[in-house]
Design a protein around this motif. Structure first.
Motif, PDB file in Angstrom:
ATOM      1  N   VAL A 159       7.550  -9.619   9.791  1.00 15.02           N
ATOM      2  CA  VAL A 159       7.386  -9.135  11.165  1.00 15.02           C
ATOM      3  C   VAL A 159       6.759  -7.749  11.190  1.00 15.02           C
ATOM      4  O   VAL A 159       5.856  -7.457  11.991  1.00 15.02           O
ATOM      5  N   THR A 160       7.218  -6.864  10.320  1.00 15.57           N
ATOM      6  CA  THR A 160       6.773  -5.471  10.342  1.00 15.57           C
ATOM      7  C   THR A 160       5.276  -5.335  10.116  1.00 15.57           C
ATOM      8  O   THR A 160       4.596  -4.578  10.827  1.00 15.57           O
ATOM      9  N   GLY A 161       4.728  -6.032   9.133  1.00 16.39           N
ATOM     10  CA  GLY A 161       3.319  -5.873   8.794  1.00 16.39           C
ATOM     11  C   GLY A 161       2.378  -6.185   9.943  1.00 16.39           C
ATOM     12  O   GLY A 161       1.582  -5.320  10.357  1.00 16.39           O
ATOM     13  N   PRO A 162       2.430  -7.392  10.499  1.00 13.15           N
ATOM     14  CA  PRO A 162       1.531  -7.705  11.617  1.00 13.15           C
ATOM     15  C   PRO A 162       1.745  -6.797  12.830  1.00 13.15           C
ATOM     16  O   PRO A 162       0.773  -6.380  13.471  1.00 13.15           O
ATOM     17  N   VAL A 163       3.017  -6.487  13.145  1.00 12.45           N
ATOM     18  CA  VAL A 163       3.275  -5.614  14.294  1.00 12.45           C
ATOM     19  C   VAL A 163       2.680  -4.230  14.052  1.00 12.45           C
ATOM     20  O   VAL A 163       2.049  -3.633  14.943  1.00 12.45           O
ATOM     21  N   ALA A 164       2.847  -3.695  12.853  1.00 15.27           N
ATOM     22  CA  ALA A 164       2.322  -2.368  12.539  1.00 15.27           C
ATOM     23  C   ALA A 164       0.799  -2.336  12.617  1.00 15.27           C
ATOM     24  O   ALA A 164       0.216  -1.397  13.173  1.00 15.27           O
ATOM     25  N   LEU A 165       0.138  -3.352  12.076  1.00 11.58           N
ATOM     26  CA  LEU A 165      -1.322  -3.362  12.097  1.00 11.58           C
ATOM     27  C   LEU A 165      -1.844  -3.544  13.517  1.00 11.58           C
ATOM     28  O   LEU A 165      -2.782  -2.851  13.943  1.00 11.58           O
TER      29      LEU A 165
ATOM     30  N   ALA B  90     -14.795   8.955   9.956  1.00 11.57           N
ATOM     31  CA  ALA B  90     -13.926   9.339   8.841  1.00 11.57           C
ATOM     32  C   ALA B  90     -12.534   9.735   9.330  1.00 11.57           C
ATOM     33  O   ALA B  90     -11.515   9.282   8.806  1.00 11.57           O
ATOM     34  N   GLY B  91     -12.487  10.590  10.361  1.00  8.86           N
ATOM     35  CA  GLY B  91     -11.182  11.021  10.859  1.00  8.86           C
ATOM     36  C   GLY B  91     -10.385   9.880  11.432  1.00  8.86           C
ATOM     37  O   GLY B  91      -9.173   9.762  11.190  1.00  8.86           O
ATOM     38  N   GLY B  92     -11.031   9.023  12.207  1.00  7.82           N
ATOM     39  CA  GLY B  92     -10.342   7.887  12.794  1.00  7.82           C
ATOM     40  C   GLY B  92      -9.819   6.920  11.752  1.00  7.82           C
ATOM     41  O   GLY B  92      -8.707   6.380  11.881  1.00  7.82           O
ATOM     42  N   ALA B  93     -10.609   6.673  10.698  1.00  8.72           N
ATOM     43  CA  ALA B  93     -10.163   5.773   9.641  1.00  8.72           C
ATOM     44  C   ALA B  93      -8.941   6.329   8.923  1.00  8.72           C
ATOM     45  O   ALA B  93      -7.982   5.603   8.638  1.00  8.72           O
ATOM     46  N   LEU B  94      -8.968   7.629   8.635  1.00 16.83           N
ATOM     47  CA  LEU B  94      -7.816   8.242   7.963  1.00 16.83           C
ATOM     48  C   LEU B  94      -6.569   8.203   8.845  1.00 16.83           C
ATOM     49  O   LEU B  94      -5.462   7.919   8.371  1.00 16.83           O
ATOM     50  N   LEU B  95      -6.737   8.483  10.143  1.00 22.16           N
ATOM     51  CA  LEU B  95      -5.603   8.416  11.061  1.00 22.16           C
ATOM     52  C   LEU B  95      -5.041   6.993  11.136  1.00 22.16           C
ATOM     53  O   LEU B  95      -3.827   6.800  11.201  1.00 22.16           O
ATOM     54  N   SER B  96      -5.924   6.009  11.130  1.00 18.92           N
ATOM     55  CA  SER B  96      -5.478   4.623  11.199  1.00 18.92           C
ATOM     56  C   SER B  96      -4.662   4.249   9.980  1.00 18.92           C
ATOM     57  O   SER B  96      -3.623   3.589  10.091  1.00 18.92           O
ATOM     58  N   VAL B  97      -5.142   4.654   8.808  1.00 20.05           N
ATOM     59  CA  VAL B  97      -4.396   4.375   7.590  1.00 20.05           C
ATOM     60  C   VAL B  97      -3.035   5.048   7.631  1.00 20.05           C
ATOM     61  O   VAL B  97      -2.005   4.445   7.305  1.00 20.05           O
TER      62      VAL B  97
ATOM     63  N   ALA C 264      -1.304   5.959  10.251  1.00 21.24           N
ATOM     64  CA  ALA C 264      -0.447   5.317  11.247  1.00 21.24           C
ATOM     65  C   ALA C 264       0.121   4.010  10.722  1.00 21.24           C
ATOM     66  O   ALA C 264       1.312   3.709  10.909  1.00 21.24           O
ATOM     67  N   LEU C 265      -0.733   3.209  10.085  1.00 25.55           N
ATOM     68  CA  LEU C 265      -0.251   1.935   9.536  1.00 25.55           C
ATOM     69  C   LEU C 265       0.840   2.171   8.511  1.00 25.55           C
ATOM     70  O   LEU C 265       1.904   1.517   8.549  1.00 25.55           O
ATOM     71  N   LEU C 266       0.607   3.094   7.585  1.00 20.72           N
ATOM     72  CA  LEU C 266       1.605   3.366   6.552  1.00 20.72           C
ATOM     73  C   LEU C 266       2.899   3.908   7.151  1.00 20.72           C
ATOM     74  O   LEU C 266       4.000   3.554   6.698  1.00 20.72           O
TER      75      LEU C 266
ATOM     76  N   LEU D 120       2.724  -5.245   3.996  1.00 20.03           N
ATOM     77  CA  LEU D 120       1.294  -4.988   3.845  1.00 20.03           C
ATOM     78  C   LEU D 120       0.526  -6.274   3.547  1.00 20.03           C
ATOM     79  O   LEU D 120      -0.634  -6.423   3.958  1.00 20.03           O
ATOM     80  N   LEU D 121       1.162  -7.185   2.821  1.00 16.87           N
ATOM     81  CA  LEU D 121       0.531  -8.485   2.620  1.00 16.87           C
ATOM     82  C   LEU D 121       0.461  -9.259   3.936  1.00 16.87           C
ATOM     83  O   LEU D 121      -0.573  -9.819   4.291  1.00 16.87           O
ATOM     84  N   ALA D 122       1.584  -9.297   4.656  1.00 18.71           N
ATOM     85  CA  ALA D 122       1.657 -10.082   5.887  1.00 18.71           C
ATOM     86  C   ALA D 122       0.759  -9.540   6.981  1.00 18.71           C
ATOM     87  O   ALA D 122       0.370 -10.276   7.892  1.00 18.71           O
TER      88      ALA D 122
END
Length: 682
Positions: free
Chosen positions: A446-452, A467-474, A476-478, A507-509
């Motif tokens: 549940v956590t993986g899909p909801v987080a992404l 670049a900044g947006g990609a780093l922020l996205s990573v 946030a996901l983590l 992270l797999l899900a």
């Protein structure tokens, strides 16, 4: 054959799928023998003789009959078959190709090429390029040999097999093969559906936007990739059994050698990835001084390496196929527009950041696989390093190599099943270290899909986050995954082990999100047809005339033609014209002449399709071919006859003489072509 090499305990689905992999491998030498001897029946006789020989030996027969089939969980098959979703949707790309053409149609450009190759491997041995008959075929043609063998023994058209039967079969079978290998490796039944799901549905975690999965792992638009994956997975299963001592090394050697050769000849990217994994496994065993396993693993790694070198020399002509060392420059150049909205160079700080960001999601998704390298129970298992070494090699090849047609990507395609198996196996190990609490699995799924999905909604980057947006996205996901994993581990009392296990699974899900988007956005492709002429297309009447030529000519007859461009005649032009070889099944003196080792050195400067007439490597042959068709004469007719030419296909929209008499007799006409029988005596 599979029951001869597998342990006593096994499963019926394993016997069927792994047996099919060995059967595909046996079909290749069977077809070659049939072509060499000139007796088509031998194409099916060899596999049957092998099976009969096994059963004729009392000890072997007793072993085969004593193998037991245990039940798998009753939902196992249904759960695994879900992983065939994207390959099945991809099969529509093949099924949309019209085989019964009325009017004009435009086909996927490689469709006629693969059809021509399947016919070419039935013409003579060693096979030659169907579009340049004087050139020996230096290509991975074993999948085409299998298709030709099935065509011969079933009396089914090559195009029906390539674009109807094969995609339907392999879209289901390759995920099943991934699943049964996972069960063998882990010893856990439910690791099978999980590994198939990761390989075919989930190995795509992009926190800055959806990257479409329009080209699933078992893509029917690459017949060699489908065939090669099934044989590769069967070979992987045999190596697992040998390295763990579950089958006699000497007894399984013939099957191992067969699968090594056929894997190497099915797709040029398959065996190098496996060799890298085998070498990594042997190296680790040497470092940890596991001499008990090093003997078999080292011998297999050496055998695989020698097989690769021999095939590269004998089958691929010792060439590089246009692949060259690039060290990440092309990788960054092709991915930076999607991340930054513009192209950057590797040498810049942004280029290095793109390199990291483009690879990071895969590393995150394989957190469980990385755990195999440090876990006490798996870090000295050679199978661990076979999977990790092969996976890293496949990813590294995509980063470090380049090809004008992007063919370096197939190294990653070969590695994806290995990465999926490692990721699932490692996640299972982490989960069991955490106490095998079912609530952790539920929390991770549940956590993986909801987080992404929450990350995508929060940032809404689209295709170029910067670049900044990609780093922020990573980040946030983590952060979201960590929060969910921490809550789950605390609630279940699993501690640090539960946290890592839940995060790895999450992270797999998470890959289900881009998969869901891809499925939701998918539209059934439609064939491109028209009542009006299409420059790059072909008319159905012309196809039927070329099939008539197949039925009224002899094996080994060559055809000369006056058109070498896919579309309108020009110089330079797109040389991907393969219609005569595809539909007549006969070799052509010169039709289209790209996809050839002779022009591979030109790929970096000119691409894989656009070439000039003066770049053809045999100007005398080109002058003879085109000269006769534009100005026929007795000398040219005799020279073509001596080459083996018996038929001429003249396209009316390309330069040609108004009359080829008395050197050729018109025997058939289509919408835009005429077929002549060469009569050099006049």
């Amino acid at each position: 054959m599979w029951r001869l090499v597998r342990p006593e305990r096994g499963w019926l689905v394993e016997d069927v799928v792994m047996g099919l992999g060995i059967g595909l491998a046996l079909a290749v030498p069977g077809h070659v023998l049939a072509v060499v001897v000139g007796v088509p029946a031998l194409g099916i006789a060899l596999p049957l003789l092998v099976g009969a020989s096994v059963l004729a030996v009392p000890a072997a027969r007793a072993r085969v009959l004593s193998r037991r089939c245990e039940p798998l969980p009753w939902l196992w098959g249904a759960a695994t078959s879900v992983s065939a979703l994207l390959p099945a949707l991809g099969a529509w790309d093949a099924w949309a190709q019209r085989l019964d053409v009325r009017g004009w149609t435009v086909q996927y450009v490689d469709l006629p090429y693969h059809s021509a190759l399947a016919h070419a491997v039935s013409e003579r041995f060693p096979p030659h390029y169907p579009q340049v008959a004087a050139e020996r075929l230096t290509y991975h043609w074993f999948a085409h040999a299998w298709t030709a063998q099935v065509s011969a023994v079933s009396d089914t058209g090559v195009d029906q097999l390539l674009w109807r039967f094969n995609p339907a079969l392999l879209a289901v079978v390759v995920p099943l093969a991934t699943a049964v290998v996972a069960v063998r490796i882990t010893g856990r039944a439910w690791a099978g559906p999980a590994a198939a799901a990761v390989a075919f549905l989930l190995l795509d975690v992009r926190p800055w936007g959806v990257s479409g999965l329009s080209n699933p792992l078992a893509s029917p638009m690459s017949p060699t990739q489908q065939f090669g994956l099934l044989v590769l997975l069967t070979l992987l299963a045999v190596l697992v059994l040998r390295w763990r001592g579950e089958v006699g090394a000497r007894a399984s050697l013939p099957v191992l050698l067969l699968l090594l050769v056929v894997t190497g000849g099915s797709k040029g990217s398959m065996l190098p990835v496996l060799v890298a994994g085998a070498v990594a496994a042997a190296g680790v065993l040497l470092l940890v001084r596991r001499r008990d396993a090093l003997r078999v693993v080292g011998a297999d790694a050496l055998l695989a390496g020698v097989t690769l070198l021999v095939l590269n020399r004998l089958m691929f002509g010792g060439g590089d196929g246009g692949v060259s060392l690039d060290l990440g420059a092309d990788y960054v150049a092709t991915r930076s527009p999607g991340l930054l909205g513009r192209e950057v160079e590797l040498g810049s700080a942004l280029g290095v950041l793109v390199l990291v960001l483009a690879t990071l999601p895969l590393v995150l998704a394989l957190l469980g696989g990385l755990a195999l390298a440090v876990d006490r129970g798996t870090r000295t298992d050679p199978v661990t390093w076979l999977l990790l070494g092969g996976g890293v090699a496949g990813v590294g090849a995509v980063v470090a190599l380049t090809h004008p047609g992007g063919s370096q990507g197939y190294f990653y395609k070969a590695a994806e099943p290995l990465l999926a198996l490692a990721g699932v196996w490692g996640t299972v190990v982490l989960w069991e270290r955490a106490g095998a609490r079912p609530r952790l699995v539920l929390a991770g799924v549940v956590t993986g899909p909801v987080a992404l999905q929450a990350t995508l909604l929060a940032f809404d980057h689209g295709r170029a986050p910067g670049a900044g947006g990609a780093l922020l996205s990573v980040a946030a996901l983590l952060a979201l995954v960590a929060a969910g994993a921490y809550a789950a581990s605390r609630a279940s009392g699993a501690g640090r082990a539960g946290f890592v296990a839940t995060a790895a699974l999450a992270l797999l899900a998470a890959g289900v999100v881009p998969t869901a988007h891809a499925v939701a956005e998918w539209e059934r492709p439609t064939a491109i047809t028209s009542d009006r002429p299409i420059p790059t297309g072909i008319n159905g009447t012309d196809i039927r005339v070329l099939r008539w030529l197949h039925d009224h000519s002899e094996r080994g007859d060559l055809v000369a033609t006056n058109k070498h461009c896919l579309g309108r005649v020009a110089d330079p032009c797109d040389r991907r014209r393969f219609f005569i070889g595809a539909y007549s099944g006969r070799g052509v003196v010169i039709e289209g002449w790209t996809y050839n080792r002779r022009v591979a050195p030109l790929y970096p400067d000119y691409g894989t399709a656009q070439f000039r007439d003066d770049q053809f490597w045999d100007q005398d042959l080109l002058a003879l071919n085109d000269g006769f068709l534009t100005a026929p004469g007795a000398e040219g007719a005799a020279a073509l006859w001596d080459l083996g030419v018996r038929w001429l296909v003249v396209w009316r929209d390309a330069p040609h003489a108004a009359d080829l008499a008395p050197y050729a007799e018109k025997v058939r006409s289509g919408r835009t072509l005429d077929v002549y029988r060469l009569t050099p005596a006049g």
